[in-house]
Design an enzyme around this catalytic site. Structure first.
Site, PDB file in Angstrom:
ATOM      1  N   GLY A   1    -115.414   7.208 -25.916  1.00  0.00           N
ATOM      2  CA  GLY A   1    -114.580   8.050 -26.679  1.00  0.00           C
ATOM      3  C   GLY A   1    -113.132   6.974 -28.015  1.00  0.00           C
TER       4      GLY A   1
ATOM      5  CD1 TRP B   1    -109.956   1.309 -24.123  1.00  0.00           C
ATOM      6  CD2 TRP B   1    -109.764   0.502 -26.181  1.00  0.00           C
ATOM      7  NE1 TRP B   1    -110.258  -0.260 -23.885  1.00  0.00           N
ATOM      8  CE2 TRP B   1    -109.573  -0.375 -25.163  1.00  0.00           C
ATOM      9  CE3 TRP B   1    -110.029   0.008 -27.762  1.00  0.00           C
ATOM     10  CZ2 TRP B   1    -109.290  -2.004 -25.769  1.00  0.00           C
ATOM     11  CZ3 TRP B   1    -109.884  -1.260 -28.000  1.00  0.00           C
ATOM     12  CH2 TRP B   1    -109.223  -2.164 -27.229  1.00  0.00           C
ATOM     13  N   GLY B   2    -113.585   3.558 -26.281  1.00  0.00           N
ATOM     14  CA  GLY B   2    -114.889   3.584 -25.785  1.00  0.00           C
ATOM     15  C   GLY B   2    -115.199   2.934 -27.797  1.00  0.00           C
TER      16      GLY B   2
ATOM     17  CG  PHE C   1    -119.698  14.032 -22.290  1.00  0.00           C
ATOM     18  CD1 PHE C   1    -119.949  14.588 -20.705  1.00  0.00           C
ATOM     19  CD2 PHE C   1    -118.836  15.221 -23.283  1.00  0.00           C
ATOM     20  CE1 PHE C   1    -119.582  15.482 -20.311  1.00  0.00           C
ATOM     21  CE2 PHE C   1    -118.202  16.556 -22.176  1.00  0.00           C
ATOM     22  CZ  PHE C   1    -118.853  16.496 -21.398  1.00  0.00           C
TER      23      PHE C   1
ATOM     24  CE  LYS D   1    -104.465  -0.028 -20.409  1.00  0.00           C
ATOM     25  NZ  LYS D   1    -104.052  -0.104 -22.251  1.00  0.00           N
TER      26      LYS D   1
ATOM     27  CE  LYS E   1    -100.399   1.581 -21.086  1.00  0.00           C
ATOM     28  NZ  LYS E   1    -101.256   3.000 -22.094  1.00  0.00           N
TER      29      LYS E   1
HETATM   30  N1  LIG Z   1    -107.747   5.148 -27.058  1.00  0.00           N
HETATM   31  C1  LIG Z   1    -106.745   4.191 -26.637  1.00  0.00           C
HETATM   32  O1  LIG Z   1    -106.430   3.153 -27.795  1.00  0.00           O
HETATM   33  C2  LIG Z   1    -106.701   3.421 -25.535  1.00  0.00           C
HETATM   34  C3  LIG Z   1    -106.799   1.600 -25.567  1.00  0.00           C
HETATM   35  C4  LIG Z   1    -106.850   0.947 -24.160  1.00  0.00           C
HETATM   36  C5  LIG Z   1    -107.159   1.463 -23.014  1.00  0.00           C
HETATM   37  N2  LIG Z   1    -107.321   2.794 -23.102  1.00  0.00           N
HETATM   38  C6  LIG Z   1    -108.099   3.524 -22.056  1.00  0.00           C
HETATM   39  O2  LIG Z   1    -109.198   3.495 -21.930  1.00  0.00           O
HETATM   40  C7  LIG Z   1    -109.930   4.838 -21.087  1.00  0.00           C
HETATM   41  C8  LIG Z   1    -111.382   5.708 -22.577  1.00  0.00           C
HETATM   42  O3  LIG Z   1    -110.588   6.072 -23.697  1.00  0.00           O
HETATM   43  P1  LIG Z   1    -110.122   6.791 -25.412  1.00  0.00           P
HETATM   44  O4  LIG Z   1    -109.421   6.525 -25.368  1.00  0.00           O
HETATM   45  O5  LIG Z   1    -112.341   5.941 -25.055  1.00  0.00           O
HETATM   46  O6  LIG Z   1    -110.873   8.207 -24.579  1.00  0.00           O
HETATM   47  P2  LIG Z   1    -110.646   9.371 -25.102  1.00  0.00           P
HETATM   48  O7  LIG Z   1    -108.969   9.862 -24.988  1.00  0.00           O
HETATM   49  O8  LIG Z   1    -111.089   9.332 -26.880  1.00  0.00           O
HETATM   50  O9  LIG Z   1    -111.139  10.502 -24.204  1.00  0.00           O
HETATM   51  C9  LIG Z   1    -112.541  11.039 -25.338  1.00  0.00           C
HETATM   52  C10 LIG Z   1    -113.405  10.481 -24.181  1.00  0.00           C
HETATM   53  O10 LIG Z   1    -113.957  11.743 -22.934  1.00  0.00           O
HETATM   54  C11 LIG Z   1    -115.233  12.446 -22.954  1.00  0.00           C
HETATM   55  N3  LIG Z   1    -114.913  13.298 -22.577  1.00  0.00           N
HETATM   56  C12 LIG Z   1    -115.190  14.032 -21.673  1.00  0.00           C
HETATM   57  N4  LIG Z   1    -115.104  14.851 -21.125  1.00  0.00           N
HETATM   58  C13 LIG Z   1    -115.875  14.259 -20.741  1.00  0.00           C
HETATM   59  C14 LIG Z   1    -116.573  14.570 -19.225  1.00  0.00           C
HETATM   60  N5  LIG Z   1    -116.453  15.841 -18.707  1.00  0.00           N
HETATM   61  N6  LIG Z   1    -117.413  13.646 -19.032  1.00  0.00           N
HETATM   62  C15 LIG Z   1    -117.711  11.764 -19.213  1.00  0.00           C
HETATM   63  N7  LIG Z   1    -116.568  11.865 -20.316  1.00  0.00           N
HETATM   64  C16 LIG Z   1    -115.964  13.060 -21.191  1.00  0.00           C
HETATM   65  C17 LIG Z   1    -115.386  12.605 -24.977  1.00  0.00           C
HETATM   66  O11 LIG Z   1    -116.575  12.458 -25.057  1.00  0.00           O
HETATM   67  C18 LIG Z   1    -115.496  11.499 -25.061  1.00  0.00           C
HETATM   68  O12 LIG Z   1    -115.774  10.391 -25.831  1.00  0.00           O
HETATM   69  C19 LIG Z   1    -108.567   5.674 -20.814  1.00  0.00           C
HETATM   70  O13 LIG Z   1    -108.592   4.899 -19.875  1.00  0.00           O
HETATM   71  C20 LIG Z   1    -107.768   4.835 -21.686  1.00  0.00           C
HETATM   72  O14 LIG Z   1    -106.305   4.551 -21.205  1.00  0.00           O
HETATM   73  C21 LIG Z   1    -107.504   4.026 -24.294  1.00  0.00           C
HETATM   74  O1  LIG Z   2    -102.735   6.157 -26.717  1.00  0.00           O
HETATM   75  P1  LIG Z   2    -102.368   5.923 -24.762  1.00  0.00           P
HETATM   76  O2  LIG Z   2    -101.059   6.660 -24.825  1.00  0.00           O
HETATM   77  O3  LIG Z   2    -103.877   6.160 -24.027  1.00  0.00           O
HETATM   78  O4  LIG Z   2    -102.036   4.377 -24.941  1.00  0.00           O
HETATM   79  C1  LIG Z   2    -103.808   3.988 -25.670  1.00  0.00           C
HETATM   80  C2  LIG Z   2    -103.452   2.432 -25.265  1.00  0.00           C
HETATM   81  O5  LIG Z   2    -103.359   1.773 -23.400  1.00  0.00           O
HETATM   82  C3  LIG Z   2    -102.320   1.171 -25.376  1.00  0.00           C
HETATM   83  O6  LIG Z   2    -103.057   0.073 -25.252  1.00  0.00           O
END
Ligand SMILES: NC(=O)c1ccc[n+]([C@@H]2O[C@H](COP(=O)([O-])OP(=O)(O)OC[C@H]3O[C@@H](n4cnc5c(N)ncnc54)[C@H](O)[C@@H]3O)[C@@H](O)[C@H]2O)c1
Ligand SMILES: O=P(O)(O)OC[C@H](O)CO
Length: 358
Positions: free
Chosen positions: A12, A14-15, A41, A120, A205
């Site tokens: 996604g 962050w990934g 996915f 998170k 948070k």
């Molecule tokens: N985005 C940020 O800025 C950020 C920063 C730090 C930590 N995080 C944490 O990292 C984690 C992942 O966040 P992200 O931003 O990469 O994801 P995202 O919010 O971009 O979510 C979308 C992802 O979820 C996948 N998805 C949708 N349905 C699915 C299913 N049924 N099974 C598996 N995958 C599925 C999608 O294919 C896509 O890869 C979260 O816990 C988030 O809190 C995010």
């Molecule tokens: O966009 P949010 O609210 O999921 O926050 C993203 C990260 O967790 C910030 O560190």
């Protein structure tokens, strides 16, 4: 000696941002296999598979558009295929999907693999408590699992703007291995052995971020928002103190603590959608769909998980901000009632001798 292979489980926002860092470091550091697999996915984008788009254009056009991924990042639609040969598994999916995905990996990964969770959130445990995501990974996959949490908005990390992060890991041998895989001149890693507190900060948070968004939506101004952030921090500290005793207060001063709280309450998705929730009157689910193009909110679900635990233990009144935020998300109270719920916060009442207590 054989080289260490890495798999990123998730692609996604962050990934994909973290894939930029890990891909470059794996390529440059001699101890790592160049090829890094990334579980995607699968979905169709304008008639094409997202994995094919990523592997040909080296861009995740849906979740991190405008950023090239290193060419050694290989998108794989089958999670077992992606993860089976990895020595390091980096878990980075929205937390609601971890149990389902983890179940597919049981017995299919290297028994010597180590995990690192960037996720998170929590899960609901039997008996009305919460379970940490890293513990779920360890329990189901029988591997150790460290965590990485910090003030890390994905788009800013992808733009290579300076930030810090916290890796929570107990095993001293694993610490430098994980640090070197992530550290760059603009992504500075601090390692902590206070692993549970690091992870809990990252989850909690997101609840406070919803409160900050409600405050913005109500037009209450910066002083009110600062109060919400401060009381949120105090509830985070209290939560760890009550349910995970023995954690360190200093952990809250790391990137995973106060820094993540600040960035998320100003620049995060939970804040943004919560502001819109107040302004539009639409539901959180509708707004997530409308505003995030497939990205997922973690705050409202985490608020529900925490509330389930607090309710079971008859402790909702000890965490009035967390409680009010959950009740607003599910429509039990109006956003405007949030401030009434925290006007007589225990943080204001506990100082009968005139001094605040920590
Ligand atoms: N985005 C940020 O800025 C950020 C920063 C730090 C930590 N995080 C944490 O990292 C984690 C992942 O966040 P992200 O931003 O990469 O994801 P995202 O919010 O971009 O979510 C979308 C992802 O979820 C996948 N998805 C949708 N349905 C699915 C299913 N049924 N099974 C598996 N995958 C599925 C999608 O294919 C896509 O890869 C979260 O816990 C988030 O809190 C995010
Ligand atoms: O966009 P949010 O609210 O999921 O926050 C993203 C990260 O967790 C910030 O560190």
């Amino acid at each position: 000696m054989s080289k260490t292979s890495v798999c990123i489980v998730g692609s996604g926002n962050w990934g994909s941002a973290i894939a930029k860092i890990v891909g470059v470091n794996a390529k440059n550091l001699p101890q790592y296999e160049d090829r890094v697999t990334m579980y995607v996915f699968e979905e169709m984008i304008e008639g094409k598979k997202l994995t094919e788009i990523i592997n040909t254009t080296h861009e995740n056009v849906k979740y991190l558009p405008g950023h090239k991924l290193p060419e050694n990042i290989v998108a794989v639609p089958d999670v077992v295929e992606a993860a089976k040969d990895a020595d390091i598994l980096i878990f980075v999916i929205p937390h609601q999907f971890i149990k389902g995905l983890g179940a597919q990996l049981v017995g299919k990964i290297r028994p010597t693999a180590i995990g690192l969770s960037l996720i998170k959130g929590f899960d609901i445990a039997e008996g009305g408590g919460i379970e940490l995501i890293s513990k779920i990974i360890t329990k189901h996959l029988q591997i150790p699992c460290a965590v990485l949490m910090g003030a890390n908005l994905a788009n800013e990390v992808a733009e290579e703007k300076f930030c810090e992060t916290t890796i929570g890991v107990k095993d001293k041998k694993m610490a430098p291995i994980l640090r070197d895989l992530f550290q760059t001149p603009n992504f500075r890693v601090v390692v902590s052995d206070d692993v549970d507190a690091v992870e809990i900060c990252g989850a909690l948070k997101n609840i406070v971020a919803c409160g900050a968004g409600f405050t913005d939506g109500l037009g209450l101004g910066d002083n009110t928002k600062a109060a919400v952030i401060r009381l949120g921090l105090m509830e985070m500290i209290k939560f760890v103190d009550v349910f995970y005793p023995g954690s360190k207060l200093s952990t809250f001063f790391e990137s995973c603590g106060v820094a993540d709280l600040i960035t998320t309450c100003y620049g995060g998705r939970n804040r943004k959608c919560s502001e819109a929730f107040v302004k539009t009157g639409k539901s959180i689910v509708e707004l997530e769909k409308e505003m995030l193009n497939g990205q997922k909110l973690q705050g409202p679900i985490t608020a529900a998980e925490v509330n389930h635990m607090l309710k079971t233990r008859n402790m909702e009144d000890k965490f009035p901000l967390f409680t009010a935020i959950h009740k607003i998300c599910v429509g039990e109270i109006k956003p405007a009632q949030m401030i009434d719920c925290i006007r007589n916060h225990p943080e204001h009442m506990d100082c009968s001798d005139g001094f605040a207590k920590l």
